[in-house]
Design an enzyme around this catalytic site. Structure first.
Site: not given
Lengths: 304, 304, 304, 304
Positions: D63, D66, D188, D240, D258
């Site tokens: 992530s 991103k 993605y 998050y 992660v």
């Protein structure tokens, strides 16, 4: 009042009514259907038929097919089915994903889309050729082997079915889909594409009014307990977030589809189907609901 | 099978069953009730009584009272009631606040607590003395003027009723409560505290099996349409998030309370009440549900 | 650019702007405030004051008070506080109840109303006279003993505060309120009613820019770690569902109130308060946010 | 204290700590990484490098990617991007679908999966070869053309990515995905599969500490305003449902993956990356968060 007299009166009462609501338009084939189509067909447990209007014309049964697939799944896997899908009404719209998040991927009931997709997965696991098996079931209970899928409708559903693709992938992320996503959706889009007439639907639903068997037959399609379950589920969950209103206006277990069809059951008495394409804001046939309300009012015969 | 024979068999079948589940304990008076209490009473539309066990002993009817207050409110204000409370099942627990946030303070139905509080508010607005009016209604349909509130229970409910205080304040923040919060809750906690026996409940509910009138009476308490509405609401919403399961197991409209009572109606046939305090995880009498399932199975008589 | 020059420019830029948005009107006292009020006050860690407009006029600080009560609670009970309230931003509006249902009554953070009510409860438990203790704290950090409650505002808040009554009862139903609902709300409505000027707010907030101590003082009100926590919470949760937008436009930790005030902190540099009553749709001062954006842009000085 | 001294101390402090938490195991390639891997790399705006442990070893950035795709999308389409994705923190887990249902398919922010998928769609629309464009961007800011995708990881993500398939189909049902579902997901899954070392990540993130430009360069990758936006989004949404805790413990904008990596930025000072595979229950590197907390505590240098 005789059933045919009641139906005649309903036809007359609504003959000058402009059907309010909008025909489902998310796929071209549904949008093309003339909004003025209107038919009703009752089949009673003595084998009599009563009908008016476009009751012999086939239309896209859409979610009404969920009753057939659920019956077939119950018959095949029994109560294990309830480990994967619940039996409680959902306060959410038919295609909501939110509820799954709180309930670890167990759909609230088999008539919301998520639940119907789990049922489809059960059938895809059980049968080598699930589409053929579903048609065979329908051919048997209706005695009409010309009932089939509308491939154009199925293809259109697939092309626009992002919400259903989302649902089945989401279910699979919780481990509640066993097969390939594509296989489950192919079956599901086909089941929704089935074309049947009011007459054929009333004949098919007679088993829910007749303890699981066809009239004049020894063959039990569903046990008495399974029929009770089917009727209870139609009663509490058959109309998405309008189940309570239908219960109250009509007072019969039933199931609607966005093609404008509604089928209802008066246990021990009759099954009845009505078709009028324009939908109310909740996605149920506006005229169909009104016609069924008149039926139970004029006959004085709801389950309540 | 005769009704009394059926009841005898049910009593026998469950006589050696240890009732599973837990007696409601959030207020001391409910916790004190012996878990072994068990009674059932059926009253049919020919005026016959069938019963066993502790069917003459009064217990706290709790949420069963919502049926009486709703009937009274429907009678008094008619369909305007539905502007303030819905008729659709909720997928949420009985005391959830979340649904209100999405629906601008309109409770999904009159049997979740939020809905019952709106109904209470309607009665508080309508009657000068709403508590007396409710008792008068019960005295009239049962013919028993000794039915009353249990002030100790009402006081205990108030002392622990934070969730209900939250609900009514929340509803008022949306403008869906007209009266003082305290007055609405005082009425609500009293209605829940009413003590009645299975016998009295069955007699009171006969109006829902008999088109809105008492037996051998000209007096119509509710119109046929209102009765249909009451039964539809009990069917789809009477058991919180176990409405579907009850529909399926029992197949009758009904209403439960955390005091361990359940009342059910077979339209045109009978009303029946059962009492066993231990509750299943959903908050409904475990033995009560099982007994009613046996009743409709043994009589072959559910609405489905 | 000098700070005063920057403030002058901001004043000039906005002098002809019609403040968009609406003054809070849910209580009469807030609705009465002229929408044209506009003032700004900066206090830097060298003790300099810069200001323009109505920066000496007191207004209702409302939710800005949550910063003071949280500071006091952290000081008194330490990290045990975080067992009862979280530190994460909430995607929901400030007065939502839904989140509590999923999280067993633990508010997501101390700046949504539910969290501030838990903090209020902590202070009501800790102090014999919590209202006096809160004022004493404010008197000490501002050196101004004339700061007090506006009893008319507090009474109005109470009269209309159904949502807050709902929240505190709901929290108590989860066991997350120790005191009487009335006592907690009395304290809460009083804290919101405090009147302070931009000047006083900037002076009070200097402790968050100065490692927890007043300027030229040995007295540590909060530890360095506690100040870090306070600033982090203001940064992520200080503007309800506009926290991200404020972070992005202004880039400083801060807290707003529906009275039209906003206070922000540039750690090691300054505290700044701005006041303009008209609120944007998210409930934050529209002109106040714009003025602070200009401040960090013109000074080239945000935390990012 | 010198930065290298601080890093040495952090290494020493944690050298005997058994990393708690679990290595991500949903795809085989992540599960295989030894949990004892631990490295940290700081790059300051004067061009100095400080590091310890496995800081030169590449791992799956997941992530963290991103941040790169969002930067590229902001650069390419500007503020129009915010019509399709929000900037507010979400109280929900990173892969929740529920929020979309309430907000008509507009993800709350670009760092939850739904938001990152919309950003991916933007890039797929903009570039003829979006995968090549993303690598080119990374090669340019790091000066290292060996950075690439891990096709095995990308294939594994695809094989298990039902939740992401659900999200993108759901977004498309709201009209918030322009391209084929497969193309968006292919991009993605590839972006998540990129392998980089702590050293490379720190070098890439220096643009967020240096007003959008590389050190000793005239080339502006992002404007000052865009950098402010990036840092604000990392601050409020980068972790998050642990964004508040990270803000409070570390006090820097940052982003985790992660794979066990975390990158953080101290504007005008440095970028820093840390890697330790075992994750805490919220899905962020447990040791990584602890190491960064020590960094800002020992240097006395958070943004707060």
């Amino acid at each position: 009042m005789e059933y045919q007299t009641v139906l005649n009166q309903i036809q007359q009462e609504f003959s000058k009514v402009q059907p309010s609501g909008k025909v489902a338009s998310y796929i071209p084939e549904l949008a093309k259907v003339p909004p003025s189509k209107f038919g009703m067909h009752m089949y009673d447990i003595d084998g009599n038929n009563y009908h008016f209007g476009d009751s012999f014309e086939r239309f896209s049964i859409q979610s009404i097919s969920k009753v057939f697939t659920l019956s077939l799944a119950m018959k095949m896997v029994g109560d294990d089915l309830w480990n994967r899908v619940g039996v409680e009404p959902s306060g959410d719209p038919f295609n909501s994903l939110s509820q799954l998040e709180n309930d670890s991927g167990i759909p609230r009931n088999p008539y919301i889309n998520a639940g119907a997709l789990v049922v489809a997965d059960v059938l895809v696991s059980y049968f080598t050729n699930p589409k053929a098996a579903l048609l065979a079931f329908l051919h048997e209970i209706t005695g009409d082997t010309s009932i089939g899928f509308n491939e154009t409708v199925a293809a259109s559903e697939k092309a626009e079915g992002y919400r259903n693709f989302a649902l089945v992938n989401y279910l699979k992320s919780f481990g509640n889909i066993e097969n390939n996503v594509e296989d489950v959706l192919d079956f599901y889009f086909h089941q929704c594409s089935i074309s049947m007439s009011c007459r054929e639907l009333a004949q098919a639903f007679i088993i829910y009014a007749n303890h699981g068997t066809l009239l004049n037959s020894e063959r039990e399609f569903l046990t008495g307990r399974q029929v009770k379950r089917m009727n209870a589920l139609m009663q509490t969950c058959g109309f998405y977030d309008e189940a309570g209103e239908f219960s109250f206006e009509v007072g019969l277990p039933g199931k609607s589809g966005v093609g404008g069809g509604i089928v209802a059951v008066n246990p021990n008495h009759y099954a009845v189907a009505v078709w009028s394409p324009p939908l109310n804001p909740k996605g149920n046939s506006a005229l169909g609901m009104a016609a069924l309300e008149r039926l139970t009012t004029l006959t004085g015969y709801s389950i309540f």
